[in-house]
Design a protein around this motif. Structure first.
Motif, short mmCIF file in Angstrom:
data_model
loop_
_atom_site.label_atom_id
_atom_site.label_comp_id
_atom_site.label_asym_id
_atom_site.label_seq_id
_atom_site.Cartn_x
_atom_site.Cartn_y
_atom_site.Cartn_z
N TYR A 134 -29.36 22.40 -2.27
CA TYR A 134 -28.36 21.98 -3.12
C TYR A 134 -29.00 22.42 -4.38
O TYR A 134 -29.96 22.39 -4.88
CB TYR A 134 -27.87 20.34 -3.10
CG TYR A 134 -27.18 20.35 -1.79
CD1 TYR A 134 -25.86 20.50 -1.53
CD2 TYR A 134 -27.91 19.59 -0.64
CE1 TYR A 134 -25.10 20.28 -0.39
CE2 TYR A 134 -27.23 19.36 0.44
CZ TYR A 134 -25.96 19.73 0.62
OH TYR A 134 -25.35 19.54 2.05
N ARG A 135 -27.69 22.67 -5.18
CA ARG A 135 -28.21 23.13 -6.75
C ARG A 135 -28.83 21.93 -7.45
O ARG A 135 -28.17 20.81 -7.47
CB ARG A 135 -26.87 23.45 -7.41
CG ARG A 135 -27.14 24.30 -8.70
CD ARG A 135 -25.80 24.91 -9.22
NE ARG A 135 -24.96 25.56 -8.46
CZ ARG A 135 -25.41 26.88 -7.95
NH1 ARG A 135 -26.24 27.47 -8.40
NH2 ARG A 135 -24.59 27.42 -7.38
N ASP A 136 -29.98 22.36 -8.05
CA ASP A 136 -30.76 21.38 -8.72
C ASP A 136 -31.16 20.16 -7.74
O ASP A 136 -31.43 18.99 -8.21
CB ASP A 136 -29.94 20.65 -9.96
CG ASP A 136 -29.67 21.57 -11.24
OD1 ASP A 136 -30.64 22.27 -11.26
OD2 ASP A 136 -28.37 21.73 -11.62
N GLY A 137 -31.16 20.23 -6.48
CA GLY A 137 -31.41 19.41 -5.46
C GLY A 137 -30.26 18.18 -5.30
O GLY A 137 -30.75 17.05 -4.78
N GLN A 138 -29.25 18.28 -5.89
CA GLN A 138 -28.26 17.26 -6.02
C GLN A 138 -27.16 17.50 -5.20
O GLN A 138 -26.51 18.65 -5.31
CB GLN A 138 -27.69 16.79 -7.45
CG GLN A 138 -29.06 16.47 -8.27
CD GLN A 138 -29.67 15.12 -7.63
OE1 GLN A 138 -28.94 14.23 -7.42
NE2 GLN A 138 -31.07 15.10 -7.70
N ILE A 139 -26.78 16.71 -4.04
CA ILE A 139 -25.33 16.80 -3.57
C ILE A 139 -24.50 16.33 -4.36
O ILE A 139 -24.08 15.16 -4.65
CB ILE A 139 -25.25 16.01 -2.06
CG1 ILE A 139 -26.70 16.61 -1.31
CG2 ILE A 139 -23.97 16.21 -1.50
CD1 ILE A 139 -26.72 15.72 0.17
N ASP A 140 -23.29 17.48 -4.78
CA ASP A 140 -22.42 17.19 -5.41
C ASP A 140 -20.90 17.68 -5.14
O ASP A 140 -20.38 18.61 -5.92
CB ASP A 140 -22.55 17.33 -6.88
CG ASP A 140 -21.47 16.80 -8.04
OD1 ASP A 140 -20.64 16.08 -7.47
OD2 ASP A 140 -21.23 17.44 -9.12
N GLY A 141 -20.55 17.74 -3.99
CA GLY A 141 -19.40 18.45 -3.39
C GLY A 141 -19.75 19.69 -2.65
O GLY A 141 -20.81 20.24 -2.82
N TYR A 142 -18.77 20.32 -2.19
CA TYR A 142 -18.89 21.62 -1.22
C TYR A 142 -19.60 22.56 -2.14
O TYR A 142 -20.61 23.37 -1.54
CB TYR A 142 -17.67 21.93 -0.78
CG TYR A 142 -17.70 23.21 -0.04
CD1 TYR A 142 -18.44 23.17 1.37
CD2 TYR A 142 -17.22 24.28 -0.48
CE1 TYR A 142 -18.41 24.28 2.05
CE2 TYR A 142 -17.47 25.57 0.20
CZ TYR A 142 -17.90 25.57 1.59
OH TYR A 142 -17.87 26.83 2.38
N VAL A 143 -19.61 22.68 -3.21
CA VAL A 143 -19.85 24.01 -4.18
C VAL A 143 -21.17 23.53 -4.50
O VAL A 143 -21.95 24.72 -4.98
CB VAL A 143 -18.90 24.13 -5.19
CG1 VAL A 143 -19.23 25.39 -6.02
CG2 VAL A 143 -17.42 24.43 -4.65
N SER A 144 -21.65 22.57 -4.42
CA SER A 144 -23.35 22.16 -5.07
C SER A 144 -24.08 22.77 -3.88
O SER A 144 -25.51 22.98 -4.27
CB SER A 144 -23.43 20.63 -5.03
OG SER A 144 -23.32 20.10 -3.76
N ARG A 145 -23.77 23.14 -2.69
CA ARG A 145 -24.42 23.82 -1.67
C ARG A 145 -24.84 25.41 -2.31
O ARG A 145 -23.67 25.97 -2.65
CB ARG A 145 -24.07 23.84 -0.51
CG ARG A 145 -25.01 24.27 0.78
CD ARG A 145 -24.69 23.99 2.10
NE ARG A 145 -25.52 24.39 3.20
CZ ARG A 145 -25.59 24.15 4.49
NH1 ARG A 145 -24.73 23.23 4.76
NH2 ARG A 145 -26.46 24.77 5.27
N LEU A 146 -25.90 25.81 -2.01
CA LEU A 146 -26.38 27.10 -2.44
C LEU A 146 -25.82 28.12 -1.18
O LEU A 146 -26.75 28.51 -0.41
CB LEU A 146 -27.89 27.20 -2.67
CG LEU A 146 -28.15 26.18 -3.71
CD1 LEU A 146 -29.76 26.10 -3.84
CD2 LEU A 146 -27.55 26.77 -5.31
N GLY A 161 -14.78 16.93 5.94
CA GLY A 161 -14.69 15.91 5.32
C GLY A 161 -15.58 16.05 4.00
O GLY A 161 -16.13 17.52 3.57
N PHE A 162 -16.31 15.01 3.33
CA PHE A 162 -16.96 15.12 2.06
C PHE A 162 -18.36 15.88 2.29
O PHE A 162 -18.93 15.61 3.57
CB PHE A 162 -17.05 13.91 1.32
CG PHE A 162 -18.10 12.98 2.33
CD1 PHE A 162 -19.30 12.83 2.04
CD2 PHE A 162 -17.11 12.07 3.18
CE1 PHE A 162 -20.02 11.83 2.97
CE2 PHE A 162 -18.16 11.16 4.10
CZ PHE A 162 -19.57 10.99 3.88
#
Length: 233
Positions: free
Chosen positions: A59-71, A4-5
């Motif tokens: 997460y990139r820039d500390g923001q959750i914004d979809g799967y690819v935002s995870r480092l 899921g999301f």
């Protein structure tokens, strides 16, 4: 990963090497945070602050914004946290050499990642890989770890660099000095007990096939911005 999301997942009973590092780092920042003692009297507030701290790392820039935002790539994790002042990548300071091998493991092994069934995620992952490949990564080769060991501190984050094609980092842990020897505190297997390496960090890297050096990130005592719960993002 969960179906899921994309959302923040915290599972202290099933830590892998990366989530172990992330959670230890988050806990260390949590206990140093102003008002941490009073926060513990309010479980909901304590959980919100902890989630915010962990999200800042994960997460990139500390923001959750979809799967690819995870480092997902740990060298990316180090650089993103370095850029935001949460850690300092000291690999170059220790005369680390450049690894210019391309990074593309995720996009070339999509069957290993459930979320990459979505082709839009693959495209975004490829963009990340191209950026990481172009920049390269500084690391200390395994035959020089003993030489720089005295400059590595307790609590430094250690990333063992990978020799596997397309992969930047094979393992992660935390530097720990015992009786004047530098060891690695790490979670070697998901869900199993956390361990301290039996041998020195340098000896461990040399003995394990597929690892050839280390990236070192030093946690920084940075004042934090006002936290919001990851659930509110």
């Amino acid at each position: 990963e969960v179906e899921g999301f994309e959302r923040l997942v915290i599972n202290f009973r099933g830590l892998d090497c990366v989530t172990f590092v992330e959670n230890v780092f988050a806990l260390s920042r949590f206990v140093r945070a102003a008002g941490a003692q009073s926060l513990l009297e309010d479980r909901k507030s304590a959980e919100d602050v902890y989630e915010s701290i962990l999200s800042e790392h994960r997460y990139r820039d500390g923001q959750i914004d979809g799967y690819v935002s995870r480092l997902h790539y740990f060298s990316d994790w180090v650089e993103d946290n370095h850029r935001r002042g949460l850690v300092r990548n000291i690999s170059a300071e220790l005369n680390g050499i450049l690894d210019s091998e391309p990074v593309d493991f995720m996009s070339t092994h999509t069957d290993a990642y459930a979320q990459l069934i979505d082709t839009s995620n693959i495209s975004l992952i490829k963009e990340t890989e191209e950026r990481l490949s172009a920049a390269g990564r500084r690391y200390v080769p395994m035959d020089r770890i003993d030489e720089v060991a005295q400059q590595i501190h307790d609590g430094d984050i250690i990333a063992a660099t990978s020799t596997l094609a397309g992969l930047d980092v094979a393992h992660t842990g935390i530097a720990l000095w015992i009786d004047e020897t530098l060891h690695l505190l790490h979670a070697p297997l998901v869900g199993e007990a956390v361990q301290i390496s039996e041998t020195s960090l340098a000896e461990r890297i040399e003995k394990i096939e597929g690892q050839d050096g280390i990236i070192i990130a030093r946690p920084q005592d940075e004042p934090r911005r006002e936290a919001t719960s990851a659930r509110e993002r």
